[in-house]
Structures are given as C-alpha cells and as structure tokens.
Design a protein around this motif. Structure first.
Motif, mmCIF file in Angstrom:
data_model
loop_
_atom_site.group_PDB
_atom_site.id
_atom_site.type_symbol
_atom_site.label_atom_id
_atom_site.label_comp_id
_atom_site.label_asym_id
_atom_site.label_seq_id
_atom_site.Cartn_x
_atom_site.Cartn_y
_atom_site.Cartn_z
ATOM 1 N N GLU A 1 -4.092 -4.081 9.242
ATOM 2 C CA GLU A 1 -2.664 -3.745 9.186
ATOM 3 C C GLU A 1 -1.993 -3.714 10.557
ATOM 4 O O GLU A 1 -0.769 -3.759 10.641
ATOM 5 N N ARG B 1 0.845 -1.200 0.000
ATOM 6 C CA ARG B 1 0.000 0.000 0.000
ATOM 7 C C ARG B 1 0.880 1.250 0.000
ATOM 8 O O ARG B 1 0.664 2.175 -0.782
ATOM 9 N N ILE C 1 -8.221 -6.933 -1.499
ATOM 10 C CA ILE C 1 -7.061 -6.074 -1.231
ATOM 11 C C ILE C 1 -5.977 -6.301 -2.278
ATOM 12 O O ILE C 1 -5.382 -5.351 -2.772
ATOM 13 N N ALA D 1 -9.405 1.356 1.761
ATOM 14 C CA ALA D 1 -10.718 0.993 2.301
ATOM 15 C C ALA D 1 -11.820 1.295 1.297
ATOM 16 O O ALA D 1 -12.719 0.485 1.072
ATOM 17 N N SER E 1 -4.502 4.290 3.738
ATOM 18 C CA SER E 1 -5.389 3.231 4.226
ATOM 19 C C SER E 1 -6.848 3.592 3.974
ATOM 20 O O SER E 1 -7.672 2.722 3.686
ATOM 21 N N THR F 1 -11.682 -10.950 1.520
ATOM 22 C CA THR F 1 -11.101 -9.647 1.837
ATOM 23 C C THR F 1 -9.663 -9.572 1.342
ATOM 24 O O THR F 1 -9.251 -8.576 0.748
ATOM 25 N N ILE G 1 -9.565 -1.626 7.785
ATOM 26 C CA ILE G 1 -8.256 -1.714 7.118
ATOM 27 C C ILE G 1 -7.143 -1.441 8.124
ATOM 28 O O ILE G 1 -6.126 -2.136 8.147
#
Length: 83
Positions: free
Chosen positions: A53, A28, A69, A39, A35, A65, A49
């Motif tokens: 993490e 990311r 991602i 999301a 984040s 999920t 999210i």
C-alpha cells in the motif's frame, strides 16, 4: 527509439503499481478492514501489506497476491487496476 520505449514502459509500470496500491487501500478502508486483517485473510505478513500500500516503497507484487487481495476485499481484479 528503444530508449524512449523503455522509458515509457518503466513509467507505465510504476504508474500501474501506484494505481493498484491506491485502490487496494481505498477498497480496504471502504470495507472497514485493517491492513492487519487483510494480511491475515490473504496469509501474508502485515508488513508486506503495508509495503504494498505504500507508494514510498518500490515493491512489486505477484498476480497471485493481487488475486488473493481482490478475493479478500470482494472486488473484481478490474476494479483494482482502474485509474
């Protein structure tokens, strides 16, 4: 023997989630995505999210999920589970 196997499985399970968490955050950031933006891309809450993490939160997430991602980050699922 069963106790030892269960303990090892628990350690492995915890470890794989931590590997995935770190990789999600790493990819990311490499792609300069916040984040909150991630999301939005995966249609999940920003708080969720952040929990994914965070290694401080013992929160498990689904394969669906994880797939969402990986698509949002444009990385292979394999990349998210590599140590």
């Amino acid at each position: 023997m069963v106790v030892n196997i269960n303990k090892k499985m628990l350690e492995y399970s915890s470890n794989i989630y931590n590997i995935i968490r770190r990789n999600i955050k790493k990819y990311r950031k490499e792609k300069n995505i916040t984040s909150a933006e991630l999301a939005s891309r995966v249609n999940l809450s920003h708080a969720f999210i952040r929990q994914i993490e965070s290694e401080k939160v013992a929160y498990n997430f689904s394969v669906e999920t994880l797939y969402k991602i990986s698509v949002a980050l444009d990385v292979k699922l394999d990349d998210l589970i590599k140590n």
